[in-house]
Design an enzyme around this catalytic site. Structure first.
Site, PDB file in Angstrom:
ATOM      1  N   ASP A   1     -18.263  -5.314 -32.810  1.00  0.00           N
ATOM      2  CA  ASP A   1     -17.424  -6.516 -32.684  1.00  0.00           C
ATOM      3  C   ASP A   1     -16.448  -6.689 -33.846  1.00  0.00           C
ATOM      4  O   ASP A   1     -15.445  -7.387 -33.707  1.00  0.00           O
ATOM      5  CB  ASP A   1     -18.315  -7.766 -32.610  1.00  0.00           C
ATOM      6  CG  ASP A   1     -19.143  -7.829 -31.343  1.00  0.00           C
ATOM      7  OD1 ASP A   1     -18.865  -7.053 -30.407  1.00  0.00           O
ATOM      8  OD2 ASP A   1     -20.082  -8.648 -31.281  1.00  0.00           O
TER       9      ASP A   1
ATOM     10  N   CYS B   1     -18.071  -5.464 -18.579  1.00  0.00           N
ATOM     11  CA  CYS B   1     -18.519  -6.851 -18.531  1.00  0.00           C
ATOM     12  C   CYS B   1     -19.216  -7.079 -17.195  1.00  0.00           C
ATOM     13  O   CYS B   1     -18.561  -7.109 -16.147  1.00  0.00           O
ATOM     14  CB  CYS B   1     -17.290  -7.771 -18.672  1.00  0.00           C
ATOM     15  SG  CYS B   1     -17.766  -9.407 -19.170  1.00  0.00           S
TER      16      CYS B   1
ATOM     17  N   CYS C   1     -18.106 -10.538 -25.591  1.00  0.00           N
ATOM     18  CA  CYS C   1     -18.294 -10.702 -24.147  1.00  0.00           C
ATOM     19  C   CYS C   1     -17.382 -11.785 -23.570  1.00  0.00           C
ATOM     20  O   CYS C   1     -17.812 -12.908 -23.297  1.00  0.00           O
ATOM     21  CB  CYS C   1     -19.739 -10.995 -23.779  1.00  0.00           C
ATOM     22  SG  CYS C   1     -19.967 -10.722 -22.005  1.00  0.00           S
TER      23      CYS C   1
ATOM     24  N   SER D   1     -26.511  -4.031 -32.741  1.00  0.00           N
ATOM     25  CA  SER D   1     -26.349  -3.007 -31.698  1.00  0.00           C
ATOM     26  C   SER D   1     -25.649  -1.771 -32.251  1.00  0.00           C
ATOM     27  O   SER D   1     -26.066  -0.635 -31.999  1.00  0.00           O
ATOM     28  CB  SER D   1     -25.509  -3.563 -30.547  1.00  0.00           C
ATOM     29  OG  SER D   1     -26.040  -4.761 -30.092  1.00  0.00           O
ATOM     30  N   GLY D   2     -24.562  -1.984 -32.999  1.00  0.00           N
ATOM     31  CA  GLY D   2     -23.791  -0.865 -33.524  1.00  0.00           C
ATOM     32  C   GLY D   2     -24.536  -0.115 -34.617  1.00  0.00           C
ATOM     33  O   GLY D   2     -24.620   1.122 -34.605  1.00  0.00           O
TER      34      GLY D   2
ATOM     35  N   GLN E   1     -28.312  -9.663 -27.113  1.00  0.00           N
ATOM     36  CA  GLN E   1     -27.548 -10.890 -26.843  1.00  0.00           C
ATOM     37  C   GLN E   1     -27.093 -11.035 -25.380  1.00  0.00           C
ATOM     38  O   GLN E   1     -26.946 -12.161 -24.895  1.00  0.00           O
ATOM     39  CB  GLN E   1     -26.347 -10.977 -27.786  1.00  0.00           C
ATOM     40  CG  GLN E   1     -26.747 -11.017 -29.258  1.00  0.00           C
ATOM     41  CD  GLN E   1     -25.568 -10.824 -30.211  1.00  0.00           C
ATOM     42  OE1 GLN E   1     -24.469 -11.309 -29.994  1.00  0.00           O
ATOM     43  NE2 GLN E   1     -25.808 -10.084 -31.290  1.00  0.00           N
TER      44      GLN E   1
HETATM   45  P1  FAD Z   1     -24.408  -7.557 -33.649  1.00  0.00           P
HETATM   46  O1  FAD Z   1     -25.235  -6.932 -32.596  1.00  0.00           O
HETATM   47  O2  FAD Z   1     -24.141  -9.015 -33.576  1.00  0.00           O
HETATM   48  O3  FAD Z   1     -25.075  -7.168 -35.027  1.00  0.00           O
HETATM   49  C1  FAD Z   1     -24.502  -7.441 -36.266  1.00  0.00           C
HETATM   50  C2  FAD Z   1     -25.609  -7.359 -37.313  1.00  0.00           C
HETATM   51  O4  FAD Z   1     -25.006  -7.404 -38.614  1.00  0.00           O
HETATM   52  C3  FAD Z   1     -26.569  -8.520 -37.220  1.00  0.00           C
HETATM   53  O5  FAD Z   1     -27.892  -8.036 -37.147  1.00  0.00           O
HETATM   54  C4  FAD Z   1     -26.310  -9.313 -38.483  1.00  0.00           C
HETATM   55  O6  FAD Z   1     -27.494  -9.924 -39.022  1.00  0.00           O
HETATM   56  C5  FAD Z   1     -25.770  -8.243 -39.426  1.00  0.00           C
HETATM   57  N1  FAD Z   1     -24.911  -8.785 -40.490  1.00  0.00           N
HETATM   58  C6  FAD Z   1     -24.029  -9.804 -40.391  1.00  0.00           C
HETATM   59  N2  FAD Z   1     -23.452 -10.027 -41.577  1.00  0.00           N
HETATM   60  C7  FAD Z   1     -23.953  -9.116 -42.441  1.00  0.00           C
HETATM   61  C8  FAD Z   1     -23.746  -8.853 -43.822  1.00  0.00           C
HETATM   62  N3  FAD Z   1     -22.916  -9.580 -44.552  1.00  0.00           N
HETATM   63  N4  FAD Z   1     -24.451  -7.837 -44.392  1.00  0.00           N
HETATM   64  C9  FAD Z   1     -25.303  -7.084 -43.657  1.00  0.00           C
HETATM   65  N5  FAD Z   1     -25.550  -7.317 -42.343  1.00  0.00           N
HETATM   66  C10 FAD Z   1     -24.874  -8.308 -41.746  1.00  0.00           C
HETATM   67  N6  FAD Z   1     -22.260  -7.196 -24.260  1.00  0.00           N
HETATM   68  C11 FAD Z   1     -22.333  -6.426 -23.134  1.00  0.00           C
HETATM   69  O7  FAD Z   1     -22.129  -5.215 -23.235  1.00  0.00           O
HETATM   70  N7  FAD Z   1     -22.639  -6.963 -21.912  1.00  0.00           N
HETATM   71  C12 FAD Z   1     -22.907  -8.288 -21.771  1.00  0.00           C
HETATM   72  O8  FAD Z   1     -23.198  -8.734 -20.675  1.00  0.00           O
HETATM   73  C13 FAD Z   1     -22.837  -9.122 -22.926  1.00  0.00           C
HETATM   74  N8  FAD Z   1     -23.097 -10.436 -22.832  1.00  0.00           N
HETATM   75  C14 FAD Z   1     -23.111 -11.210 -23.958  1.00  0.00           C
HETATM   76  C15 FAD Z   1     -23.429 -12.551 -23.837  1.00  0.00           C
HETATM   77  C16 FAD Z   1     -23.505 -13.360 -24.962  1.00  0.00           C
HETATM   78  C17 FAD Z   1     -23.839 -14.810 -24.810  1.00  0.00           C
HETATM   79  C18 FAD Z   1     -23.270 -12.798 -26.245  1.00  0.00           C
HETATM   80  C19 FAD Z   1     -23.393 -13.656 -27.481  1.00  0.00           C
HETATM   81  C20 FAD Z   1     -22.936 -11.464 -26.374  1.00  0.00           C
HETATM   82  C21 FAD Z   1     -22.835 -10.653 -25.234  1.00  0.00           C
HETATM   83  N9  FAD Z   1     -22.478  -9.308 -25.307  1.00  0.00           N
HETATM   84  C22 FAD Z   1     -22.507  -8.516 -24.179  1.00  0.00           C
HETATM   85  C23 FAD Z   1     -21.891  -8.765 -26.544  1.00  0.00           C
HETATM   86  C24 FAD Z   1     -22.818  -7.900 -27.384  1.00  0.00           C
HETATM   87  O9  FAD Z   1     -24.043  -8.557 -27.617  1.00  0.00           O
HETATM   88  C25 FAD Z   1     -22.108  -7.613 -28.714  1.00  0.00           C
HETATM   89  O10 FAD Z   1     -20.843  -7.063 -28.443  1.00  0.00           O
HETATM   90  C26 FAD Z   1     -22.892  -6.643 -29.596  1.00  0.00           C
HETATM   91  O11 FAD Z   1     -24.157  -7.174 -29.917  1.00  0.00           O
HETATM   92  C27 FAD Z   1     -22.112  -6.345 -30.866  1.00  0.00           C
HETATM   93  O12 FAD Z   1     -22.830  -5.475 -31.692  1.00  0.00           O
HETATM   94  P2  FAD Z   1     -22.550  -5.420 -33.265  1.00  0.00           P
HETATM   95  O13 FAD Z   1     -23.474  -4.415 -33.820  1.00  0.00           O
HETATM   96  O14 FAD Z   1     -21.105  -5.300 -33.501  1.00  0.00           O
HETATM   97  O15 FAD Z   1     -22.958  -6.895 -33.740  1.00  0.00           O
END
Ligand code: FAD
Length: 399
Positions: free
Chosen positions: A300, A343, A160, A12-13, A42
């Site tokens: 996150d 949330c 979440c 997402s980020g 997610q």
């Molecule tokens: P992610 O979207 O998890 O992406 C991280 C990416 O980094 C992944 O694609 C992964 O493959 C990659 N990665 C990992 N390690 C490495 C590495 N070493 N090298 C390169 N790439 C790597 N949010 C809301 O706003 N509302 C909701 O209702 C909500 N409900 C949720 C319910 C559940 C069950 C879950 C699990 C999550 C929920 N969320 C909700 C939270 C939301 O999905 C996350 O906060 C968000 O996806 C975080 O984004 P991110 O980019 O930090 O991490």
């Protein structure tokens, strides 16, 4: 390999920030390092676990969300050498950068609960915190024949924070419609100490919990599962100290502890001490690393006291894109993130409390009505509106 801007993670980020930077800095050479060929929405996994949407609705190909003109490096980062402006990949290749955006999400520590890896997906042990398991969760909830249903939450920060309770509310509703509620006890065992961190929403949730006759146990942290005896072992903290207690379950929905990915913990970009040690260090407002000024973080992984949600990223991505552009162009940083998180607390099919708040745990409602009340239109927002916003606007750098 060398790229001007390297983004770690295409979740997402990563995708939101890549799309914004590509618009803002048309000629920039941007690479996203992402090992997975799938991208997940997610927030849908809670609804998958309740049988409201199929799990496939949460999945798209990574290629389909990668912004045009951005290089996708299909590999995993193993190490960040921030003092050398370099990352090392799992394949051994190194990538040099001028600017780095760190957004690899968090790590779910399934292995920290003894017996969980073996038990998950069988005999009543389930979790919506995984794509495949979210579907298994619905099978187990649907087929529950009564008894003790326990829903857990850990003491660590999680993504979440409301999801462990949302799936309980939806499961309880299913038990009612399936006619098994009267012969069931539904419990929430949490390592935390409160029902929700923001008072106005906590009060609203307490009413839901009372109405549904749910049994809340605070400061109960799941430590082990003994699937052969269908027992869950918790460490309970009281004023007198910590003790171990064992509970029988017929359904156990587990939310494991979570932490920053290991390669972040061992890197110089991590917080080196304090309660959030290991999570990535950033200035809470600008999201710039305090030492490495060419490094930003969001999502996150960052060690900031906001709710780890996609909603937070919707506000963090413009902050990071604008402030990074300012660093590149030698301008002062002007975009400040206020800790916004949201949330959507689903309390049943067709009912939702939309919690929105900031770093100070102050409610920051977007709508001109009492958002602490359960509403059908807010449920429709979660079911249809927010996924549309995510795929069509947020990932394209438009919202
Ligand atoms: P992610 O979207 O998890 O992406 C991280 C990416 O980094 C992944 O694609 C992964 O493959 C990659 N990665 C990992 N390690 C490495 C590495 N070493 N090298 C390169 N790439 C790597 N949010 C809301 O706003 N509302 C909701 O209702 C909500 N409900 C949720 C319910 C559940 C069950 C879950 C699990 C999550 C929920 N969320 C909700 C939270 C939301 O999905 C996350 O906060 C968000 O996806 C975080 O984004 P991110 O980019 O930090 O991490």
């Amino acid at each position: 390999m060398r790229h001007q801007i390297v983004i770690i993670g295409g979740g997402s980020g990563g995708i939101s920030v890549a799309a914004r930077l590509k618009k803002q800095l048309k000629d920039a050479d941007i690479a996203v390092i992402e090992p997975s060929d799938k991208h997940y929405y997610q927030p849908y996994w809670t609804l998958v676990g309740a049988g409201i949407v199929p799990k496939e609705a949460s999945e798209r190909s990574e290629a389909s969300v990668m912004p045009k003109g951005v290089t996708w490096i299909r590999d995993r980062v193993q190490n960040i050498e921030a003092d050398r402006n370099q990352v090392t990949l799992a394949t051994g290749t190194t990538v040099d950068y001028d600017y780095l955006v760190v957004t690899p999400g968090l790590q779910i520590d399934w292995g920290k609960i003894e017996g969980l890896k073996e038990a998950l997906g069988h005999d009543g042990v389930c979790s919506i915190y995984d794509y495949q398991q979210s579907e298994r969760t619905w099978e187990m909830i649907r087929n529950f024949k009564g008894g003790h249903a326990i829903f857990t939450a850990p003491a660590t920060p999680i993504k979440c924070g409301g999801a462990p309770q949302k799936i309980m509310f939806l499961a309880e509703e299913t038990f009612v419609t399936e006619g098994v509620r009267e012969r069931s006890q539904v419990s929430f065992y949490t390592g935390g100490g409160v029902i929700f961190g923001v008072k106005v929403y906590a009060d609203a949730l307490q009413k839901v919990a009372d109405r549904k006759c749910l049994d809340y146990r605070y400061k109960h942290d799941l430590k082990a599962i003994r699937p052969e005896r269908k027992e869950a072992v918790f460490s309970r903290t009281t004023d007198a100290g910590v003790e171990e207690i064992t509970e029988s379950y017929d359904l156990l929905h587990v939310v494991p502890p979570m932490s920053a990915p290991d390669f972040i913990k061992r890197s110089a970009v991590a917080l080196q001490d304090g309660p959030l040690k290991g999570w990535m260090a950033v200035d809470h407002s600008t999201l710039q690393h305090p030492t490495f000024k060419n490094v930003f973080g969001l999502g996150d992984v960052i060690g900031t006291p906001n709710a780890k949600t996609g909603a937070a990223i919707r506000k963090q991505a413009p902050t990071v894109a604008e402030n990074l552009a300012a660093v590149i162009q030698g301008r002062p940083l002007t975009q400040m993130y206020n800790g916004y998180g949201s949330c959507p607390l689903v309390t049943g099919r067709g009912q939702l409390i939309l919690a929105e708040f900031n770093y100070k745990n102050e409610a920051t409602p977007s709508f001109p009505f009492n958002q602490a009340k359960e509403r059908y239109d807010m449920y429709l927002l979660k079911r249809h509106g927010l996924p549309f916003l995510y795929w069509n606007l947020m990932l394209k750098g438009l919202a």
